[in-house]
Design a protein around this motif. Structure first.
Motif, PDB file in Angstrom:
ATOM      1  N   ALA A   1       0.811  -1.226   0.000  1.00 29.54           N
ATOM      2  CA  ALA A   1       0.000   0.000   0.000  1.00 29.54           C
ATOM      3  C   ALA A   1       0.841   1.272   0.000  1.00 29.54           C
ATOM      4  O   ALA A   1       0.285   2.368  -0.068  1.00 29.54           O
ATOM      5  CB  ALA A   1      -0.914  -0.003   1.231  1.00 29.54           C
ATOM      6  N   ALA A   2       2.160   1.152   0.076  1.00 28.59           N
ATOM      7  CA  ALA A   2       3.019   2.317   0.317  1.00 28.59           C
ATOM      8  C   ALA A   2       2.938   3.350  -0.802  1.00 28.59           C
ATOM      9  O   ALA A   2       2.965   3.016  -1.991  1.00 28.59           O
ATOM     10  CB  ALA A   2       4.460   1.858   0.496  1.00 28.59           C
ATOM     11  N   ARG A   3       2.826   4.608  -0.379  1.00 29.00           N
ATOM     12  CA  ARG A   3       2.889   5.739  -1.290  1.00 29.00           C
ATOM     13  C   ARG A   3       3.781   6.797  -0.669  1.00 29.00           C
ATOM     14  O   ARG A   3       3.831   6.928   0.555  1.00 29.00           O
ATOM     15  CB  ARG A   3       1.488   6.326  -1.532  1.00 29.00           C
ATOM     16  CG  ARG A   3       0.566   5.415  -2.301  1.00 29.00           C
ATOM     17  CD  ARG A   3      -0.778   6.052  -2.504  1.00 29.00           C
ATOM     18  NE  ARG A   3      -1.735   5.099  -3.045  1.00 29.00           N
ATOM     19  CZ  ARG A   3      -3.041   5.249  -3.008  1.00 29.00           C
ATOM     20  NH1 ARG A   3      -3.558   6.317  -2.423  1.00 29.00           N
ATOM     21  NH2 ARG A   3      -3.834   4.353  -3.530  1.00 29.00           N
TER      22      ARG A   3
ATOM     23  N   TRP B   1       4.536   8.486   6.769  1.00 25.22           N
ATOM     24  CA  TRP B   1       4.402   7.117   7.246  1.00 25.22           C
ATOM     25  C   TRP B   1       5.033   6.154   6.246  1.00 25.22           C
ATOM     26  O   TRP B   1       4.586   6.039   5.109  1.00 25.22           O
ATOM     27  CB  TRP B   1       2.933   6.767   7.454  1.00 25.22           C
ATOM     28  CG  TRP B   1       2.350   7.416   8.663  1.00 25.22           C
ATOM     29  CD1 TRP B   1       1.729   8.631   8.732  1.00 25.22           C
ATOM     30  CD2 TRP B   1       2.343   6.891   9.987  1.00 25.22           C
ATOM     31  NE1 TRP B   1       1.344   8.902  10.015  1.00 25.22           N
ATOM     32  CE2 TRP B   1       1.692   7.850  10.810  1.00 25.22           C
ATOM     33  CE3 TRP B   1       2.808   5.707  10.578  1.00 25.22           C
ATOM     34  CZ2 TRP B   1       1.516   7.657  12.182  1.00 25.22           C
ATOM     35  CZ3 TRP B   1       2.627   5.508  11.930  1.00 25.22           C
ATOM     36  CH2 TRP B   1       1.988   6.473  12.724  1.00 25.22           C
ATOM     37  N   GLY B   2       6.111   5.490   6.700  1.00 25.14           N
ATOM     38  CA  GLY B   2       6.752   4.422   5.954  1.00 25.14           C
ATOM     39  C   GLY B   2       6.828   3.186   6.825  1.00 25.14           C
ATOM     40  O   GLY B   2       6.344   3.166   7.963  1.00 25.14           O
ATOM     41  N   LEU B   3       7.454   2.147   6.313  1.00 28.67           N
ATOM     42  CA  LEU B   3       7.514   0.880   7.046  1.00 28.67           C
ATOM     43  C   LEU B   3       8.181   1.048   8.406  1.00 28.67           C
ATOM     44  O   LEU B   3       7.693   0.523   9.421  1.00 28.67           O
ATOM     45  CB  LEU B   3       8.260  -0.169   6.216  1.00 28.67           C
ATOM     46  CG  LEU B   3       8.344  -1.563   6.835  1.00 28.67           C
ATOM     47  CD1 LEU B   3       6.966  -2.156   7.053  1.00 28.67           C
ATOM     48  CD2 LEU B   3       9.196  -2.480   5.956  1.00 28.67           C
ATOM     49  N   GLU B   4       9.263   1.804   8.459  1.00 31.53           N
ATOM     50  CA  GLU B   4       9.986   1.973   9.719  1.00 31.53           C
ATOM     51  C   GLU B   4       9.112   2.626  10.782  1.00 31.53           C
ATOM     52  O   GLU B   4       9.072   2.171  11.938  1.00 31.53           O
ATOM     53  CB  GLU B   4      11.258   2.806   9.496  1.00 31.53           C
ATOM     54  CG  GLU B   4      12.090   2.981  10.761  1.00 31.53           C
ATOM     55  CD  GLU B   4      13.363   3.774  10.513  1.00 31.53           C
ATOM     56  OE1 GLU B   4      14.073   4.072  11.503  1.00 31.53           O
ATOM     57  OE2 GLU B   4      13.656   4.098   9.347  1.00 31.53           O
TER      58      GLU B   4
ATOM     59  N   GLN C   1       7.734   1.073  14.317  1.00 33.32           N
ATOM     60  CA  GLN C   1       7.991   1.744  15.586  1.00 33.32           C
ATOM     61  C   GLN C   1       6.697   1.961  16.363  1.00 33.32           C
ATOM     62  O   GLN C   1       6.675   1.853  17.590  1.00 33.32           O
ATOM     63  CB  GLN C   1       8.687   3.084  15.338  1.00 33.32           C
ATOM     64  CG  GLN C   1      10.125   2.968  14.857  1.00 33.32           C
ATOM     65  CD  GLN C   1      10.713   4.309  14.482  1.00 33.32           C
ATOM     66  OE1 GLN C   1      10.004   5.316  14.348  1.00 33.32           O
ATOM     67  NE2 GLN C   1      12.023   4.355  14.304  1.00 33.32           N
ATOM     68  N   THR C   2       5.638   2.254  15.651  1.00 36.43           N
ATOM     69  CA  THR C   2       4.334   2.493  16.282  1.00 36.43           C
ATOM     70  C   THR C   2       3.722   1.189  16.777  1.00 36.43           C
ATOM     71  O   THR C   2       3.095   1.150  17.844  1.00 36.43           O
ATOM     72  CB  THR C   2       3.382   3.169  15.277  1.00 36.43           C
ATOM     73  OG1 THR C   2       3.982   4.393  14.834  1.00 36.43           O
ATOM     74  CG2 THR C   2       2.034   3.471  15.909  1.00 36.43           C
ATOM     75  N   PHE C   3       3.920   0.120  16.010  1.00 36.86           N
ATOM     76  CA  PHE C   3       3.398  -1.204  16.370  1.00 36.86           C
ATOM     77  C   PHE C   3       4.572  -2.188  16.482  1.00 36.86           C
ATOM     78  O   PHE C   3       4.805  -2.992  15.564  1.00 36.86           O
ATOM     79  CB  PHE C   3       2.413  -1.700  15.314  1.00 36.86           C
ATOM     80  CG  PHE C   3       1.191  -0.856  15.138  1.00 36.86           C
ATOM     81  CD1 PHE C   3       0.229  -0.763  16.130  1.00 36.86           C
ATOM     82  CD2 PHE C   3       0.981  -0.158  13.951  1.00 36.86           C
ATOM     83  CE1 PHE C   3      -0.920   0.003  15.963  1.00 36.86           C
ATOM     84  CE2 PHE C   3      -0.158   0.610  13.774  1.00 36.86           C
ATOM     85  CZ  PHE C   3      -1.110   0.695  14.778  1.00 36.86           C
TER      86      PHE C   3
ATOM     87  N   MET D   1       0.359   3.685   5.552  1.00 33.44           N
ATOM     88  CA  MET D   1       1.422   3.589   4.554  1.00 33.44           C
ATOM     89  C   MET D   1       1.046   4.286   3.249  1.00 33.44           C
ATOM     90  O   MET D   1       1.912   4.598   2.431  1.00 33.44           O
ATOM     91  CB  MET D   1       1.756   2.122   4.275  1.00 33.44           C
ATOM     92  CG  MET D   1       2.474   1.406   5.415  1.00 33.44           C
ATOM     93  SD  MET D   1       4.247   1.725   5.476  1.00 33.44           S
ATOM     94  CE  MET D   1       4.827   0.771   4.074  1.00 33.44           C
ATOM     95  N   THR D   2      -0.239   4.554   3.041  1.00 33.21           N
ATOM     96  CA  THR D   2      -0.655   5.314   1.858  1.00 33.21           C
ATOM     97  C   THR D   2      -0.444   6.808   2.044  1.00 33.21           C
ATOM     98  O   THR D   2      -0.658   7.579   1.109  1.00 33.21           O
ATOM     99  CB  THR D   2      -2.135   5.053   1.522  1.00 33.21           C
ATOM    100  OG1 THR D   2      -2.974   5.658   2.517  1.00 33.21           O
ATOM    101  CG2 THR D   2      -2.442   3.566   1.439  1.00 33.21           C
TER     102      THR D   2
END
Length: 241
Positions: free
Chosen positions: A110-112, A120-123, A127-129, A158-159
């Motif tokens: 879903a990353a944009r 908001w990226g994977l890292e 960190q949040t979860f 992630m979008t």
């Protein structure tokens, strides 16, 4: 933001929305507007049209009357993928995690890119979860309900959306996980992401929202500042408390 935005200035607005499921008329002339960076709580007892309203705004349910605008563009006839391209993310009731994909795959698909340095990226999601970092290579179908909800919210973030719609984000979760989700909603709000929250925990909704909108039998029966409505008798009456 306790004053509703004018529909022409709203990030998302729906005017005089009517929607059906088959022959059942579910929404009856609903008006809704969400401003940029605003958090709106959508409340009502079961079966009053909350999820139908969300799905109508997203294009999953065809509205028969009324109009929908996102960032000034008329998307009344848009399909769900076209709404998503306008920066609207959705965390559905039931989570919608892909059971045969890993946690990592569910997230990165879903990353944009973000327009902001603190996007908001994977890292940041991991960190949040932190639990997801431990389960990164597990399949979605192997996760607990709480872990799946973390994936669903993380995937939406992630979008890098302008608006995120949360449909029963804490339903059925253990209190500890539910508390984490509410903390994340606070973080989303501080990032300036507009949010529409549907949740049965009306106290938490009213504490996190700027405004509240209450549906009864597919019609808006109460709307106003969350701070003013949360302790009032009208809200309790419409929610059957």
């Amino acid at each position: 933001m306790a004053t509703p935005p004018h529909a022409d200035d709203a990030l998302l607005s729906g005017r005089a929305l009517h929607a059906w499921y088959g022959s059942s008329h579910v929404l009856h002339g609903v008006d809704i507007a969400i401003g940029r960076g605003e958090t709106l709580g959508l409340l009502g007892r079961n079966g009053m049209g909350k999820s139908t309203l969300i799905r109508t705004l997203l294009g999953h349910v065809a509205r028969r009357d009324g109009s929908i605008r996102i960032a000034g563009a008329d998307l009344s006839r848009a399909r769900p993928h076209e709404v998503a391209r306008r920066g609207v993310a959705y965390v559905p009731e039931g989570r919608g995690v892909f059971a045969n994909l890993s946690v990592r795959e569910n997230l990165v698909m879903a990353a944009r890119p973000s327009q902001h340095s603190r996007g908001w990226g994977l890292e940041r999601v991991l960190q949040t979860f932190p639990r997801l970092a431990e389960r990164l290579h597990h399949l979605g179908g192997q996760l607990s309900g709480g872990e799946q909800q973390m994936v669903a919210i993380g995937r939406a973030l992630m979008t890098n959306p302008a608006l995120i719609l949360l449909d029963e984000a804490t339903e059925g979760l253990a209190p500890r996980i539910a508390a984490l989700i509410w903390d994340v909603i606070t973080q989303i709000r501080s990032d300036g992401i507009a949010t529409l929250i549907v949740d049965r925990n009306y106290r938490q909704v009213s504490e996190h929202a700027d405004r509240l909108l209450v549906l009864q039998k597919g019609q808006v029966v109460l709307a106003g500042s969350a701070a003013e409505l949360r302790h009032g008798p009208e809200l309790a009456r419409y929610l059957g408390l």
